[in-house]
Enzyme design. Structure first.
Site: not given
Ligand code: GLU
Length: 414
Positions: A105
């Site tokens: 993240k």
């Molecule tokens: N930010 C989104 C999540 O928390 C999508 C992550 C992604 O598509 O890599 O799942």
């Protein structure tokens, strides 16, 4: 309960799960830490000519199953601990969905609502440039998250492609379709919330055509969750955004509320509905509650006031561990974030696969694949939930950690 940061919360959840599943302590030890956390300070020329330095992070938790994957958020409250927790949750999420990915993240401490488009673009390019040595289609594939969408993904992809000297669409997902985005990605997270909601309702005997729904948050996830729940026949009785909530027993038209928000900037003040705070909205009468905003919304302070029978976590980490226990005791079923909102990253996976093979699918194909994948993930978790008689969150973690642990074992990490 003393205030603690999201990373401590993620560790508590991991400890609890380790106990339930009798996890190998060596695997447990490795899973407590992100493999790498990068902190970058990005100088940006603001419109007034002055330089402002923004701090950003990228946390890469575990890549036993495949390259790291996870979004990047822009928010004034971003902290390193929050990003670390979110990267842990991404590891579980990708594993629950059966994707060949690990978890990561990113986040930048900023308030995009107070910045011009040009400032956001310069910050986006600067941040991505700064983390470019640790991302890429085979290493770590970022995507959107809170306050970031296709626009930022296009800048990220462009910046990375400039660093490399050639087009690398597979380095981020959630891009606009014209430069390699996937059909269905924009609405995928909300659609996934509705699909897992549909499956949960079947198991709990909730008739969706008679069910009422409250959605907290009206960003990408909240809006599409409401939209698809409405399509399944539910009555949407409450929605909210960062400025507040609205509730109407008679039901709200998602389309009308969305048009109202477009015009006025908020759902608050919508005619024929009662205005209230976000906190009040969570406690309103409904069958299904969808927190689709930020972390820490359902806590020990309000968990006993929740009236819903089923909670679908559109946001990441909206329920604290204490609240989980209260809800569990009260028989309220929580479909956890790592399952309920995994439609987003699953469609990101489809986008990445299309980028790698340079061959693109129709929307129907994407939706069909997504539905199948989520039904399988849901049933897996549900079976484990029945077997262990624990919260569905712990069941999802057990499924996830089993996969990650097996990969770590066969790779010889433990
Ligand atoms: N930010 C989104 C999540 O928390 C999508 C992550 C992604 O598509 O890599 O799942």
């Amino acid at each position: 309960m003393p205030e603690r940061n999201p990373y401590q919360m993620a560790l508590e959840q991991l400890d609890k799960c380790a106990k339930i599943m009798n996890l190998d302590p060596n695997i447990h030890e490795i899973l407590k830490y992100p493999k790498r956390v990068l902190c970058v300070n990005v100088p940006v020329r603001m419109d007034n000519g002055k330089i402002k330095v923004f701090t950003g992070f990228r946390s890469q938790h575990n890549d036993a199953l495949g390259p790291f994957k996870g979004g990047i958020r822009y928010h004034p409250n971003v902290t390193m601990e929050e990003v670390m927790a979110l990267s842990i949750w991404m590891t579980w999420k990708c594993a629950v969905a059966g994707l060949p990915y690990g978890g990561a993240k990113g986040g930048v401490i900023c308030n995009p609502k107070e910045m011009s488009v040009g400032e956001i673009e310069r910050l986006s390019r600067g941040y991505f440039h700064a983390i470019s040595s640790i991302v890429g289609p085979d290493i770590d594939i970022p995507a959107g998250d809170v306050n970031t969408s296709g626009r930022e993904m296009a800048w990220f992809m462009d910046e990375y492609s400039k660093v490399k000297g050639y087009n690398v669409p597979g380095t981020v997902t959630g891009k606009p379709i014209i430069i390699g985005g996937s059909e269905g990605r924009v609405e995928a997270t909300g659609m996934g919330v509705a699909i897992t909601g549909r499956e949960a309702a079947k198991k709990l005997g909730i008739e969706l055509k008679k069910a009422t729904v409250v959605v907290q948050g009206f960003g990408n996830v909240g809006y599409y969750s409401a939209y698809f729940m409405e399509k399944l026949g539910c009555k949407i009785v409450g929605v909210s955004d960062s400025r507040g909530g609205i509730y109407s027993k008679k039901g709200l038209s998602v389309e009308h509320v969305s048009k109202f928000k477009e015009k006025t900037g908020s759902v608050v003040g919508y005619p024929d509905a009662e205005d209230m705070t976000n906190e009040q909205l969570l406690e309103q009468e409904c069958d299904i509650l969808i927190p689709a905003a930020l972390e820490n919304q359902i806590t020990e302070k309000n968990a006993d006031k929740i009236k819903a029978r089923l909670i679908l976590e559109g946001a990441n980490g909206p329920t604290t561990p204490e609240a989980d226990e209260i809800l569990f005791k009260r028989g309220i079923v929580v479909v956890p974030d790592v399952l309920a909102n995994s439609g987003g990253v699953s469609t990101s996976y489809f986008e990445w696969v299309q980028n790698l093979q340079n061959y693109y699918w129709s929307k129907e194909e994407v939706i069909e694949k997504l539905d199948k994948l989520l039904v399988k993930a849901f049933n897996n978790v549900y079976e484990t939930y029945k077997k262990y008689g624990t919260e569905m969150r712990m069941a999802a973690y057990i499924c996830a950690i089993n996969r990650v642990a097996e990969a770590m074992k066969v790779r010889g990490w433990v």
